[in-house]
Design an enzyme around this catalytic site. Structure first.
Site, PDB file in Angstrom:
ATOM      1  N   ASP A  39      -9.804  -3.191   1.996  1.00 38.85           N
ATOM      2  CA  ASP A  39      -9.869  -3.034   3.179  1.00 38.85           C
ATOM      3  C   ASP A  39     -11.131  -2.242   3.346  1.00 38.85           C
ATOM      4  OD1 ASP A  39      -9.446  -0.848   5.387  1.00 38.85           O
ATOM      5  OD2 ASP A  39      -7.301  -1.332   5.462  1.00 38.85           O
TER       6      ASP A  39
ATOM      7  N   ASP B 299      -7.044  -4.417  10.245  1.00 38.38           N
ATOM      8  CA  ASP B 299      -6.269  -3.221  10.118  1.00 38.38           C
ATOM      9  C   ASP B 299      -6.910  -2.214  10.733  1.00 38.38           C
ATOM     10  OD1 ASP B 299      -4.478  -1.191   9.301  1.00 38.38           O
ATOM     11  OD2 ASP B 299      -4.938  -1.656   7.276  1.00 38.38           O
TER      12      ASP B 299
ATOM     13  N   HIS C   5      -8.718  -6.800   4.795  1.00 37.41           N
ATOM     14  CA  HIS C   5      -8.293  -5.955   5.878  1.00 37.41           C
ATOM     15  C   HIS C   5      -9.701  -5.565   6.603  1.00 37.41           C
ATOM     16  CE1 HIS C   5      -3.862  -4.872   5.073  1.00 37.41           C
ATOM     17  NE2 HIS C   5      -4.053  -6.014   5.108  1.00 37.41           N
TER      18      HIS C   5
ATOM     19  N   ASP D  16     -12.443   8.781   9.139  1.00 40.51           N
ATOM     20  CA  ASP D  16     -11.370   7.746   9.773  1.00 40.51           C
ATOM     21  C   ASP D  16     -11.633   6.588   9.397  1.00 40.51           C
ATOM     22  OD1 ASP D  16      -9.404   6.561  11.106  1.00 40.51           O
ATOM     23  OD2 ASP D  16      -9.921   7.102  13.138  1.00 40.51           O
TER      24      ASP D  16
ATOM     25  N   GLU E 107      -3.094  -2.902  -2.363  1.00 43.73           N
ATOM     26  CA  GLU E 107      -4.227  -2.421  -1.700  1.00 43.73           C
ATOM     27  C   GLU E 107      -4.501  -1.094  -2.036  1.00 43.73           C
ATOM     28  OE1 GLU E 107      -5.159  -1.247   3.031  1.00 43.73           O
ATOM     29  OE2 GLU E 107      -3.237  -2.207   2.384  1.00 43.73           O
TER      30      GLU E 107
ATOM     31  N   ASP F 105     -10.069   3.561  10.213  1.00 46.47           N
ATOM     32  CA  ASP F 105      -9.275   2.593  11.235  1.00 46.47           C
ATOM     33  C   ASP F 105      -9.804   2.400  12.568  1.00 46.47           C
ATOM     34  OD1 ASP F 105      -7.375   1.648   9.150  1.00 46.47           O
ATOM     35  OD2 ASP F 105      -6.948   3.579   8.928  1.00 46.47           O
TER      36      ASP F 105
ATOM     37  N   LYS G 234      -6.892   2.861  -1.946  1.00 48.03           N
ATOM     38  CA  LYS G 234      -7.720   3.708  -0.881  1.00 48.03           C
ATOM     39  C   LYS G 234      -8.395   4.899  -1.581  1.00 48.03           C
ATOM     40  CE  LYS G 234      -6.713   5.639   3.669  1.00 48.03           C
ATOM     41  NZ  LYS G 234      -5.559   5.648   4.731  1.00 48.03           N
TER      42      LYS G 234
ATOM     43  N   HIS H 135     -11.556   1.664   3.145  1.00 50.53           N
ATOM     44  CA  HIS H 135     -10.974   2.561   2.256  1.00 50.53           C
ATOM     45  C   HIS H 135     -11.700   2.668   0.906  1.00 50.53           C
ATOM     46  CE1 HIS H 135      -6.461   1.420   3.058  1.00 50.53           C
ATOM     47  NE2 HIS H 135      -6.790   1.883   4.013  1.00 50.53           N
TER      48      HIS H 135
ATOM     49  N   TRP I 257       0.921  -1.063  -0.024  1.00 47.48           N
ATOM     50  CA  TRP I 257       0.038   0.253   0.016  1.00 47.48           C
ATOM     51  C   TRP I 257       1.029   1.187  -0.184  1.00 47.48           C
ATOM     52  CZ3 TRP I 257      -0.528   3.918   3.520  1.00 47.48           C
ATOM     53  CH2 TRP I 257      -1.378   4.916   3.498  1.00 47.48           C
TER      54      TRP I 257
END
Length: 420
Positions: A261, A328, A288, A296, A228, A298, A230, A264, A187
């Site tokens: 993810d 993640d 992920h 945010d 990956e 995560d 985003k 993302h 990533w």
């Protein structure tokens, strides 16, 4: 009646209830026990790593909070991971970033790392009986301020190409020594804060860098590549080089594993619907598991509708053998070992519920156009006694049942992390 007896009694009743729907609980538990989740090392120290020359978090990565007790050394991080593993049923993996090397107190730049800096991790993992996965670290470095693999400056691109090549070699050797393929995730945070006129040049540079990286073949018995995407990062709100379209296109064309993810994508977009589509064209999927909240991406994973939809789709699409599951997220505002326990357990619960779904009957209803019956059964499934099955699984695995792990974490905080 003892607590153990209550759990066993509830489990027996739950087994009977699922049997009424034609579901055998034992195969579902076997599948859950075979679900090896790759636990991310960076929750324990807020993505700081152990490089001598530490950089600030950059490229859309930001850990918020200052809860006391974060891991400051390799020894402390390993201790925290070991503690977390005692709270989790099943056998899991640990996912390392390149900045977590054992550098012996010396400065080693990213284009100079090699397997010697991770040998102690391999030895430790063997001692406690887990496998490792790996990530190159294309952020938190002076040479990442103006892009990495897509940078306009060739010297910068060459630096990061060398870094990723070395990380792939490290992953291959990890896999060789542990006897299980080490998944290497790529990533990169490249992008622009504001309106970008020449978006194409960065993606052309990125493609050229990737072509050079993947021209060096690694043994798939020992390592697997994944890539990956985003949507955006902090300070990169307007343009991201590695968008979903770029990454999926590159992976499908080059037969590389796609990393999905959960944090993302657009806030109104979920990855559950992407799984059955991508699984038709990509060799595998690296999942992920994360929880986006507004900007945010995560937050600590909890058992919410999005996570459940992901687990259901993987099972319903019959692609468990093509999906690798990892976590993640990084939350510095709460007890970090607690964040591990909550996230892994939530992920396991979501998959257990998916394994226990009366899928054959649901498919029959759907094929026959019996849409009311399908809806009704899906609604009833939400109240099935799956939690009694998970409690029994924890009991049989010798780990704390239900909320009992809270006290274990509080004791570890009192005895260990509060003294850091």
């Amino acid at each position: 009646m003892s607590k153990k007896e209550r759990i066993e009694q509830a489990y027996a009743a739950a087994v009977e209830r699922f049997a009424e729907l034609g579901i055998d609980v034992k195969p579902a538990l076997d599948k859950l026990n075979n679900l090896s989740i790759s636990i991310h090392c960076w929750q324990a120290d807020d993505v700081a790593g152990f490089e001598v020359a530490e950089g600030d978090l950059t490229g859309g990565i930001q850990a918020t909070g200052n809860y006391p007790g974060k891991a400051r050394t390799i020894e402390e991080l390993r201790s925290d991971v070991e503690k977390a593993l005692t709270l989790l049923p099943g056998k899991h993996r640990l996912n390392l970033h390149a900045i977590y090397g054992d550098f012996g107190g010396k400065f080693v730049d990213r284009d100079q790392i090699d397997i010697t800096h991770f040998q102690s991790w391999i030895d430790w993992a063997k001692e406690i009986g887990i496998y490792l996965d790996f990530n190159c670290t294309c952020f938190s470095h002076p040479k990442s301020d103006n892009g990495t693999l897509s940078a306009l400056d060739k010297e910068t691109r060459d630096f990061w190409i060398e870094h990723v090549q070395r990380c792939r070699a490290i992953a291959e050797e990890i896999g060789r020594q542990q006897g299980s393929p080490c998944i290497h995730n790529l990533w990169f945070p490249d992008g622009q804060k504001d309106i970008t006129v020449d978006a194409s040049i960065y993606r052309k540079n990125m493609k050229d860098s990737l072509d050079k990286i993947f021209s060096v073949k690694r043994d798939p018995k020992y390592m697997k590549d994944c890539f990956e995407s985003k949507l955006f990062g902090i300070g990169l709100e307007s343009y991201t080089v590695g968008s979903n379209e770029f990454v999926v296109g590159y992976c499908v064309k080059n037969n590389i594993m796609v990393t999905l993810d959960a944090g993302h994508y657009h806030p109104t977009e979920t990855i559950s619907d992407k799984i059955s589509a991508i699984a038709l064209f990509a060799p595998e999927i690296m999942l992920h598991v994360s929880r986006p909240v507004r900007w945010d991406s995560d937050h600590v994973v909890i058992l919410n509708d999005d996570l459940q939809a992901i687990a259901h789709e993987i099972v319903r699409a019959d692609v468990m053998d093509k999906v690798n599951v990892g976590l993640d997220y990084f939350d510095a505002s709460i007890n970090r070992i607690g964040a591990y326990a909550v996230g892994v357990r939530a992920t396991q619960k979501a998959f257990l519920r998916a394994f226990l779904e009366p899928l054959a009957k649901l498919r029959e209803y759907e094929a026959n156009g019996q849409n009311f019956q399908r809806m009704a059964l899906l609604e009833e499934c939400k109240a099935l006694p799956w939690s009694a099955i998970y409690d029994y699984y924890c009991l049989e695995s010798g780990v704390p049942v239900a909320e009992d792990y809270i006290a274990e974490i509080e004791k570890y905080e009192k005895d260990v992390t509060s003294k850091r």
